[in-house]
Design a protein around this motif. Structure first.
Motif, PDB file in Angstrom:
ATOM      1  N   VAL A 175       0.861  -1.180   0.000  1.00  0.00           N
ATOM      2  CA  VAL A 175       0.000   0.000   0.000  1.00  0.00           C
ATOM      3  C   VAL A 175       0.896   1.229   0.000  1.00  0.00           C
ATOM      4  CG1 VAL A 175      -1.908  -1.171   1.163  1.00  0.00           C
ATOM      5  CG2 VAL A 175      -0.165   0.022   2.519  1.00  0.00           C
ATOM      6  N   CYS A 176       0.335   2.392  -0.295  1.00  0.00           N
ATOM      7  CA  CYS A 176       1.158   3.597  -0.446  1.00  0.00           C
ATOM      8  C   CYS A 176       0.518   4.814   0.220  1.00  0.00           C
ATOM      9  CB  CYS A 176       1.362   3.916  -1.931  1.00  0.00           C
ATOM     10  SG  CYS A 176       2.151   2.602  -2.885  1.00  0.00           S
ATOM     11  N   ASP A 177       1.389   5.747   0.608  1.00  0.00           N
ATOM     12  CA  ASP A 177       1.024   7.133   0.920  1.00  0.00           C
ATOM     13  C   ASP A 177      -0.162   7.269   1.870  1.00  0.00           C
ATOM     14  OD1 ASP A 177       3.099   8.080  -0.746  1.00  0.00           O
ATOM     15  OD2 ASP A 177       1.826   7.753  -2.496  1.00  0.00           O
ATOM     16  N   GLY A 178      -0.026   6.710   3.069  1.00  0.00           N
ATOM     17  CA  GLY A 178      -1.027   6.906   4.105  1.00  0.00           C
ATOM     18  C   GLY A 178      -2.069   5.819   4.216  1.00  0.00           C
ATOM     19  N   SER A 179      -2.054   4.839   3.309  1.00  0.00           N
ATOM     20  CA  SER A 179      -2.981   3.717   3.430  1.00  0.00           C
ATOM     21  C   SER A 179      -2.535   2.799   4.573  1.00  0.00           C
ATOM     22  CB  SER A 179      -3.043   2.931   2.121  1.00  0.00           C
ATOM     23  OG  SER A 179      -3.595   3.720   1.084  1.00  0.00           O
ATOM     24  N   VAL A 180      -3.454   1.959   5.041  1.00  0.00           N
ATOM     25  CA  VAL A 180      -3.189   1.123   6.215  1.00  0.00           C
ATOM     26  C   VAL A 180      -2.535  -0.190   5.809  1.00  0.00           C
ATOM     27  CG1 VAL A 180      -4.244  -0.125   8.137  1.00  0.00           C
ATOM     28  CG2 VAL A 180      -5.116   2.136   7.491  1.00  0.00           C
ATOM     29  N   ALA A 181      -1.408  -0.495   6.444  1.00  0.00           N
ATOM     30  CA  ALA A 181      -0.769  -1.810   6.349  1.00  0.00           C
ATOM     31  C   ALA A 181      -0.914  -2.485   7.697  1.00  0.00           C
ATOM     32  CB  ALA A 181       0.701  -1.668   5.977  1.00  0.00           C
ATOM     33  N   GLY A 182      -1.207  -3.781   7.683  1.00  0.00           N
ATOM     34  CA  GLY A 182      -1.470  -4.493   8.921  1.00  0.00           C
ATOM     35  C   GLY A 182      -2.951  -4.755   9.057  1.00  0.00           C
ATOM     36  N   THR A 183      -3.418  -4.961  10.286  1.00  0.00           N
ATOM     37  CA  THR A 183      -4.832  -5.210  10.537  1.00  0.00           C
ATOM     38  C   THR A 183      -5.282  -4.435  11.765  1.00  0.00           C
ATOM     39  OG1 THR A 183      -4.386  -7.137  11.943  1.00  0.00           O
ATOM     40  CG2 THR A 183      -4.715  -7.553   9.582  1.00  0.00           C
ATOM     41  N   THR A 184      -6.571  -4.194  11.876  1.00  0.00           N
ATOM     42  CA  THR A 184      -7.166  -3.629  13.092  1.00  0.00           C
ATOM     43  C   THR A 184      -8.360  -4.491  13.467  1.00  0.00           C
ATOM     44  OG1 THR A 184      -8.607  -2.125  11.841  1.00  0.00           O
ATOM     45  CG2 THR A 184      -6.431  -1.279  12.490  1.00  0.00           C
ATOM     46  N   GLY A 185      -8.604  -4.613  14.764  1.00  0.00           N
ATOM     47  CA  GLY A 185      -9.741  -5.375  15.244  1.00  0.00           C
ATOM     48  C   GLY A 185      -9.569  -6.878  15.161  1.00  0.00           C
ATOM     49  N   GLN A 186      -8.364  -7.353  14.898  1.00  0.00           N
ATOM     50  CA  GLN A 186      -8.126  -8.791  14.770  1.00  0.00           C
ATOM     51  C   GLN A 186      -7.104  -9.320  15.778  1.00  0.00           C
ATOM     52  OE1 GLN A 186      -7.509 -10.244  10.728  1.00  0.00           O
ATOM     53  NE2 GLN A 186      -8.494  -8.417   9.875  1.00  0.00           N
ATOM     54  N   SER A 187      -6.528  -8.429  16.574  1.00  0.00           N
ATOM     55  CA  SER A 187      -5.529  -8.810  17.583  1.00  0.00           C
ATOM     56  C   SER A 187      -4.347  -9.544  16.970  1.00  0.00           C
ATOM     57  CB  SER A 187      -6.170  -9.673  18.685  1.00  0.00           C
ATOM     58  OG  SER A 187      -7.200  -8.967  19.330  1.00  0.00           O
ATOM     59  N   ARG A 188      -3.912  -9.110  15.798  1.00  0.00           N
ATOM     60  CA  ARG A 188      -2.772  -9.722  15.115  1.00  0.00           C
ATOM     61  C   ARG A 188      -1.560  -8.783  15.204  1.00  0.00           C
ATOM     62  NH1 ARG A 188      -4.561 -13.968  11.760  1.00  0.00           N
ATOM     63  NH2 ARG A 188      -6.783 -13.888  11.270  1.00  0.00           N
ATOM     64  N   ARG A 189      -0.420  -9.355  15.525  1.00  0.00           N
ATOM     65  CA  ARG A 189       0.789  -8.542  15.634  1.00  0.00           C
ATOM     66  C   ARG A 189       1.405  -8.309  14.252  1.00  0.00           C
ATOM     67  NH1 ARG A 189       2.028 -13.614  17.684  1.00  0.00           N
ATOM     68  NH2 ARG A 189       3.305 -14.820  16.228  1.00  0.00           N
ATOM     69  N   MET A 190       1.924  -7.120  14.024  1.00  0.00           N
ATOM     70  CA  MET A 190       2.838  -6.888  12.918  1.00  0.00           C
ATOM     71  C   MET A 190       4.184  -7.463  13.304  1.00  0.00           C
ATOM     72  SD  MET A 190       2.238  -3.030  11.451  1.00  0.00           S
ATOM     73  CE  MET A 190       3.901  -3.073  10.781  1.00  0.00           C
ATOM     74  N   GLU A 191       4.839  -8.123  12.355  1.00  0.00           N
ATOM     75  CA  GLU A 191       6.131  -8.742  12.633  1.00  0.00           C
ATOM     76  C   GLU A 191       7.266  -8.131  11.817  1.00  0.00           C
ATOM     77  OE1 GLU A 191       4.340 -13.135  13.853  1.00  0.00           O
ATOM     78  OE2 GLU A 191       5.222 -12.859  11.867  1.00  0.00           O
ATOM     79  N   ALA A 192       6.953  -7.608  10.636  1.00  0.00           N
ATOM     80  CA  ALA A 192       7.978  -6.999   9.789  1.00  0.00           C
ATOM     81  C   ALA A 192       7.322  -5.987   8.869  1.00  0.00           C
ATOM     82  CB  ALA A 192       8.707  -8.064   8.967  1.00  0.00           C
ATOM     83  N   LEU A 193       8.140  -5.107   8.324  1.00  0.00           N
ATOM     84  CA  LEU A 193       7.657  -4.091   7.387  1.00  0.00           C
ATOM     85  C   LEU A 193       8.724  -3.867   6.321  1.00  0.00           C
ATOM     86  CD1 LEU A 193       5.178  -2.103   7.104  1.00  0.00           C
ATOM     87  CD2 LEU A 193       6.729  -0.348   7.982  1.00  0.00           C
ATOM     88  N   ALA A 194       8.301  -3.856   5.066  1.00  0.00           N
ATOM     89  CA  ALA A 194       9.180  -3.544   3.937  1.00  0.00           C
ATOM     90  C   ALA A 194       8.726  -2.222   3.329  1.00  0.00           C
ATOM     91  CB  ALA A 194       9.133  -4.657   2.899  1.00  0.00           C
ATOM     92  N   ILE A 195       9.680  -1.358   2.978  1.00  0.00           N
ATOM     93  CA  ILE A 195       9.376   0.002   2.534  1.00  0.00           C
ATOM     94  C   ILE A 195      10.149   0.310   1.260  1.00  0.00           C
ATOM     95  CG2 ILE A 195       9.380   2.446   3.182  1.00  0.00           C
ATOM     96  CD1 ILE A 195       9.604   1.585   6.100  1.00  0.00           C
ATOM     97  N   SER A 196       9.498   1.021   0.338  1.00  0.00           N
ATOM     98  CA  SER A 196      10.140   1.509  -0.888  1.00  0.00           C
ATOM     99  C   SER A 196       9.736   2.962  -1.095  1.00  0.00           C
ATOM    100  CB  SER A 196       9.701   0.662  -2.087  1.00  0.00           C
ATOM    101  OG  SER A 196      10.215   1.176  -3.296  1.00  0.00           O
TER     102      SER A 196
END
Length: 210
Positions: A98-119
């Motif tokens: 996703v780009c420019d302010g869009s949401v990466a990850g989840t909400t309301g699911q109690s799931r952890r983010m583990e890594a993030l890749a950025i370009s």
């Protein structure tokens, strides 16, 4: 071509912003959370990554990120500032870019983010650092525009708790969704820090923009 921040003063300004915006910006939005900033972000270059080794995402994720960055820039002006990113999420794996302010990850699911890749494109490159459960700040990873920079871990069931981001020129903004708090206040500067440290709270989602 090697890309660096325009002047040494930019580094000084970035460090000042890290203290005034990164470490306290979240606390101003909501009293409880806070982020202790890591060591100073390095000057961005294409010379290589710093910090500890991070497993690179699969080639399909890298290709998706680069394609998303190209599409985003093509839809704007030739010199547009673009940042795209993809999250690795508990029980899901790598999500689409996703780009420019869009949401990466989840909400309301109690799931952890583990890594993030950025370009990035049009900002002179990016540095990122992740604060991880049982590790702390992992160490800055840097790359020029068009390079995919990855922080966090995969295959370790390890939560990301906070994120630091710096771009080569101008400013960057970010906002984190954190266990028990929801969306924290957004911060803008260069570098910026979002999430929490010292509270054992998982980051669940993130938004980044330039």
């Amino acid at each position: 071509m090697k890309k660096t921040m325009s002047k040494a003063a930019g580094v000084v300004l970035g460090l000042a912003l890290a203290g005034s915006l990164g470490a306290t910006g979240v606390a101003e939005a909501q009293v409880q959370p806070s982020v202790q900033a890591p060591a100073a972000a390095p000057v961005i270059s294409t010379a290589g990554d710093g910090g500890s080794a991070v497993e690179a995402p699969p080639a399909s994720v890298v290709a998706d990120l680069k394609a998303a960055t190209s599409r985003a820039r093509a839809s704007l002006l030739p010199n547009a500032r673009v940042i795209c990113y993809a999250a690795h999420v508990q029980d899901i794996g790598w999500q689409s870019a996703v780009c420019d302010g869009s949401v990466a990850g989840t909400t309301g699911q109690s799931r952890r983010m583990e890594a993030l890749a950025i370009s990035t494109s049009g900002v002179g490159g990016v540095c990122a650092d992740a604060h991880l459960a049982d590790i702390g700040w992992q160490g800055w990873r840097c790359g020029g525009d068009g390079t995919v920079v990855t922080v966090g871990t995969t295959g370790q069931s390890r939560r990301m708790e906070a994120l630091g981001v710096q771009v080569g020129s101008g400013s960057v903004g970010a906002q984190a969704h954190v266990e028990g708090y929801g969306w924290l206040g957004s911060v803008v500067g260069n570098p910026v820090y979002v999430g929490t440290t010292g509270q054992s709270r998982r980051m669940e989602a993130v938004r980044i923009w330039v």
